[in-house]
Design an enzyme around this catalytic site. Structure first.
Site, PDB file in Angstrom:
ATOM      1  N   GLU A  59     -13.206 -17.150  25.873  1.00  0.00           N
ATOM      2  CA  GLU A  59     -12.810 -17.345  27.190  1.00  0.00           C
ATOM      3  C   GLU A  59     -13.747 -17.465  28.043  1.00  0.00           C
ATOM      4  OE1 GLU A  59     -10.139 -15.514  30.975  1.00  0.00           O
ATOM      5  OE2 GLU A  59     -10.112 -14.836  28.933  1.00  0.00           O
ATOM      6  N   ARG A  70     -17.212 -17.599  36.587  1.00  0.00           N
ATOM      7  CA  ARG A  70     -17.608 -16.933  37.318  1.00  0.00           C
ATOM      8  C   ARG A  70     -19.171 -17.094  37.608  1.00  0.00           C
ATOM      9  NH1 ARG A  70     -15.234 -11.190  35.269  1.00  0.00           N
ATOM     10  NH2 ARG A  70     -12.960 -11.836  35.289  1.00  0.00           N
ATOM     11  N   THR A 114     -10.973 -17.649  34.459  1.00  0.00           N
ATOM     12  CA  THR A 114     -11.219 -17.703  36.104  1.00  0.00           C
ATOM     13  C   THR A 114     -11.259 -19.072  36.539  1.00  0.00           C
ATOM     14  OG1 THR A 114     -12.908 -15.665  35.706  1.00  0.00           O
ATOM     15  CG2 THR A 114     -12.608 -16.559  37.716  1.00  0.00           C
ATOM     16  N   LYS A 171      -0.684 -14.250  31.213  1.00  0.00           N
ATOM     17  CA  LYS A 171      -1.913 -13.231  31.175  1.00  0.00           C
ATOM     18  C   LYS A 171      -1.087 -12.161  32.100  1.00  0.00           C
ATOM     19  CE  LYS A 171      -6.605 -12.640  32.771  1.00  0.00           C
ATOM     20  NZ  LYS A 171      -7.658 -13.138  33.562  1.00  0.00           N
TER      21      LYS A 171
END
Length: 324
Positions: A42, A46, A70, A130
């Site tokens: 994943e 960021r 993200t 999630k």
């Protein structure tokens, strides 16, 4: 029917959270994860290297399931897919991103933390979400509470999940996989310790499967021989024995077969934390199973499966650890 990416991820049980400053690290890191038995990444947005890292992993290491984390907007989701990414993970429930993914047949695992988030995900037909930040919002106890009203939903908890509590989370029936930056550790990435990352990944997967010997099977040949063997084991170890029909179990030490059974010398039962996950892993390794000795319960859940080939004259079978 083609297996979904999220189903494949659940068979590994781990979602490595990858944050890279240098896209040149993407390929060696992906190869280290594959070597370590966790071919999943994943890659987060960021840093500015996220998109390029996904592109390089997807192009040069086709064995890895790479996606983006993200993800805050549709543009990042589109970039992920254009770069070869196979899935999208968002930190919170982002309706626009989820809707775009569903409409474009892109697998998405949205962040949820309260029941209303989960309801939103269900409205889009999603089955895996999630749970973030897991520890800050009650961790295991919250997952147990959510299992009642959301029995068909599987969770990927992240946030506060690490090597210290990994096994506790994996023991929860409604956990599809766990995610976090415990693999790969940022220190190892910065040091470009790819061999160390592969070794750590292997040790984590040993925790995921948690293989232990359940019992040893002894082919006694006849009922009289079986009773004699059981009596000998009882005398030595003060075990409690029970008649199981085709065999006698004496404690957790041995299953003594009354009639000839599989294995030249007998069989060895190997227990695991998650039988379907272990079954899938062995199949990926090319292991063949004796289809006549793969057993399911009335609900179609796998109970035990015998390998086709013997090892050292013993048949082996994998079993869901009792009580799990």
């Amino acid at each position: 029917m083609t297996q979904s990416v999220l189903q494949q991820i659940s068979e590994y049980g781990i979602v490595p959270l990858v944050t890279l400053d240098d896209p040149n690290d993407a390929v060696p890191l992906a190869r280290a994860l594959v070597e370590g038995g966790i071919p999943v990444a994943e890659v987060t947005f960021r840093t500015a290297a996220g998109g390029e890292s996904i592109l390089r992993m997807a192009k040069e290491v086709p064995e890895i399931l790479v996606g983006a984390g993200t993800v805050h907007n549709i543009e990042q989701a589109k970039q992920t897919v254009d770069n070869g990414g196979k899935f999208i993970i968002t930190p919170g429930f982002n309706r626009e991103v989820v809707e775009w993914c569903v409409k474009n047949n892109v697998e998405v695992c949205p962040g949820t933390v309260v029941p209303s988030d989960i309801e939103e995900a269900m409205n889009f037909g999603l089955k895996t979400v999630k749970f973030f930040p897991a520890e800050a919002y009650g961790g295991i106890e919250t997952l147990k509470a959510l299992a009642g009203p959301f029995g068909d939903i599987k969770f990927v908890p992240t946030g506060g999940v690490g090597l210290h509590n990994l096994e506790e989370y994996l023991n929860q029936p409604n956990v599809a996989a766990v995610g976090g930056s415990f693999i790969p550790p940022s220190k190892m990435v910065k040091e470009k310790d790819w061999e160390g990352i592969a070794s750590l990944a292997k040790s984590i997967m040993r925790k995921v499967f948690d293989f232990t010997v359940g019992h040893v099977g002894i082919n006694a040949g006849t009922d009289d021989n079986a009773k004699q063997i059981v009596a000998g084991i009882e005398a030595l170890f003060d075990t409690v024995s029970k008649d199981a029909g085709i065999s006698y179990f004496t404690g957790n030490i041995a299953e003594v077969m009354k009639d000839p059974f599989v294995g030249t010398h007998g069989h060895i039962c190997v227990d695991t934390r998650d039988l379907p996950r272990a079954y899938a892993m062995l199949k990926r390794k090319g292991v063949k199973f004796n289809e006549d000795l793969v057993f399911y319960d009335a609900k179609g859940r796998l109970l035990t499966a015998y390998l086709k080939e013997e090892i050292g004259g013993f048949a082996f079978h994998i079993r869901q650890r009792p009580g799990k």
